[in-house]
Design a protein around this motif. Sequence first.
Motif, PDB file in Angstrom:
ATOM      1  N   ALA A 250       0.828  -1.204   0.000  1.00 58.59           N
ATOM      2  CA  ALA A 250       0.000   0.000   0.000  1.00 58.59           C
ATOM      3  C   ALA A 250       0.864   1.256   0.000  1.00 58.59           C
ATOM      4  O   ALA A 250       0.566   2.235  -0.695  1.00 58.59           O
ATOM      5  N   LEU A 251       1.958   1.237   0.778  1.00 56.67           N
ATOM      6  CA  LEU A 251       2.867   2.382   0.817  1.00 56.67           C
ATOM      7  C   LEU A 251       3.506   2.612  -0.544  1.00 56.67           C
ATOM      8  O   LEU A 251       3.584   3.758  -1.016  1.00 56.67           O
ATOM      9  N   PHE A 252       3.962   1.536  -1.177  1.00 50.58           N
ATOM     10  CA  PHE A 252       4.515   1.656  -2.524  1.00 50.58           C
ATOM     11  C   PHE A 252       3.484   2.250  -3.464  1.00 50.58           C
ATOM     12  O   PHE A 252       3.766   3.175  -4.234  1.00 50.58           O
ATOM     13  N   GLY A 253       2.262   1.704  -3.428  1.00 51.04           N
ATOM     14  CA  GLY A 253       1.237   2.150  -4.356  1.00 51.04           C
ATOM     15  C   GLY A 253       0.918   3.620  -4.207  1.00 51.04           C
ATOM     16  O   GLY A 253       0.838   4.359  -5.200  1.00 51.04           O
ATOM     17  N   PHE A 254       0.756   4.086  -2.967  1.00 53.88           N
ATOM     18  CA  PHE A 254       0.373   5.479  -2.762  1.00 53.88           C
ATOM     19  C   PHE A 254       1.506   6.436  -3.106  1.00 53.88           C
ATOM     20  O   PHE A 254       1.306   7.412  -3.833  1.00 53.88           O
ATOM     21  N   THR A 255       2.703   6.178  -2.565  1.00 50.41           N
ATOM     22  CA  THR A 255       3.797   7.119  -2.767  1.00 50.41           C
ATOM     23  C   THR A 255       4.258   7.173  -4.224  1.00 50.41           C
ATOM     24  O   THR A 255       4.572   8.249  -4.733  1.00 50.41           O
TER      25      THR A 255
ATOM     26  N   ALA B 102       7.038  17.044   3.305  1.00 47.44           N
ATOM     27  CA  ALA B 102       6.593  16.744   4.666  1.00 47.44           C
ATOM     28  C   ALA B 102       5.371  15.833   4.655  1.00 47.44           C
ATOM     29  O   ALA B 102       5.263  14.917   5.479  1.00 47.44           O
ATOM     30  N   PHE B 103       4.465  16.068   3.711  1.00 47.51           N
ATOM     31  CA  PHE B 103       3.278  15.214   3.613  1.00 47.51           C
ATOM     32  C   PHE B 103       3.683  13.784   3.274  1.00 47.51           C
ATOM     33  O   PHE B 103       3.142  12.822   3.847  1.00 47.51           O
ATOM     34  N   SER B 104       4.620  13.617   2.361  1.00 46.84           N
ATOM     35  CA  SER B 104       5.093  12.277   2.004  1.00 46.84           C
ATOM     36  C   SER B 104       5.714  11.580   3.209  1.00 46.84           C
ATOM     37  O   SER B 104       5.488  10.389   3.440  1.00 46.84           O
ATOM     38  N   LEU B 105       6.499  12.329   3.988  1.00 45.38           N
ATOM     39  CA  LEU B 105       7.120  11.740   5.173  1.00 45.38           C
ATOM     40  C   LEU B 105       6.075  11.355   6.218  1.00 45.38           C
ATOM     41  O   LEU B 105       6.216  10.336   6.905  1.00 45.38           O
ATOM     42  N   VAL B 106       5.016  12.159   6.339  1.00 44.41           N
ATOM     43  CA  VAL B 106       3.936  11.826   7.272  1.00 44.41           C
ATOM     44  C   VAL B 106       3.249  10.538   6.848  1.00 44.41           C
ATOM     45  O   VAL B 106       2.950   9.666   7.679  1.00 44.41           O
ATOM     46  N   VAL B 107       2.982  10.404   5.555  1.00 43.05           N
ATOM     47  CA  VAL B 107       2.347   9.182   5.047  1.00 43.05           C
ATOM     48  C   VAL B 107       3.217   7.970   5.346  1.00 43.05           C
ATOM     49  O   VAL B 107       2.733   6.931   5.827  1.00 43.05           O
ATOM     50  N   ILE B 108       4.514   8.080   5.067  1.00 42.66           N
ATOM     51  CA  ILE B 108       5.434   6.975   5.350  1.00 42.66           C
ATOM     52  C   ILE B 108       5.443   6.668   6.845  1.00 42.66           C
ATOM     53  O   ILE B 108       5.444   5.501   7.256  1.00 42.66           O
ATOM     54  N   GLY B 109       5.457   7.722   7.680  1.00 40.29           N
ATOM     55  CA  GLY B 109       5.447   7.510   9.119  1.00 40.29           C
ATOM     56  C   GLY B 109       4.198   6.794   9.601  1.00 40.29           C
ATOM     57  O   GLY B 109       4.269   5.928  10.478  1.00 40.29           O
ATOM     58  N   VAL B 110       3.054   7.140   9.028  1.00 43.82           N
ATOM     59  CA  VAL B 110       1.801   6.474   9.410  1.00 43.82           C
ATOM     60  C   VAL B 110       1.859   4.991   9.063  1.00 43.82           C
ATOM     61  O   VAL B 110       1.468   4.129   9.865  1.00 43.82           O
TER      62      VAL B 110
END
Length: 279
Positions: A198-203, A247-255
């Motif tokens: 899911a992380l791969f797909g979104f980012t 920053a938004f990308s890093l937040v998504v990865i952190g979640v």
Amino acid sequence: MDRRPRSFYVLAAVFTLFLLFLYGPTFTIAILSFQGPEGGLTFPMRGVSLHWFRDLFEQQAVGDIWGSFGRSFVLGLMVMVTTVVVSVMGGLAFRKRFAGSAVLFYLVVTSLVIPSILVSLGVGLIFSQSGLDVHWATSGFGSQLTWTLPFGLLIMFAVFNRFDKSYEEAARDQGASAWQTIRHVVLPIIAPSLIGVALFGFTLSYDEFARTLLTAGSYNTLPLEIYGMTTNVTTPVIFALGTLTTAFSLVVIGVFLASVWAMNRRRARQGSDAGQGMV
């Protein structure tokens, strides 16, 4: 205490230069986004302030920043869900050999080595020649799947190659149906890998430029909007936009990483409780 060989310091220096090359531009943009009100797209900085971040939330003379952000976010969610579902189904299908499975596997992987701009051009031409609207939610969605699905499938192939089938056999011995086995046994075990897919797909979707360039239609996604702004915007507001999107990308990865950590901790706690119960 043994002294480190000279090769260690050489490799350490090379690795440091690699990190600077990799993350230096991001840090540079982040620093320049805090220019003072009189600052420009240059260095040294003229003061330090949050002026350009405030200006970013005001109506811009050019571009549709927040509209493009919304489109990228929705498109990223669409690609993420589709990538996860298709990757799991493909991983389950490839557990059993079938005629043409090897050819199909190489066809999937081949899409990774085809130049992205050619994929974008091809998908755009297919839609336009078929009389279909070229739109970010249709042709853009399809072109991005050619980028995310191979990664998801490769991850699932690796996961299922190491999957212990005895868990499924035990569930079937207890009377579970095929769907119950997948739902209550297979999916919980591979859940951390699903989060990775899911992380791969979104980012990958959120940041994709080339495969969306000729398939987004009249409405830009955020990467296309940022590219367009580079030719029109002459203030550090574009640096502020770059900082916020990073920053938004890093937040998504952190979640996603926090979800995996919580899941592994819960699983370890359950295993510990089960062990104590047996004692």
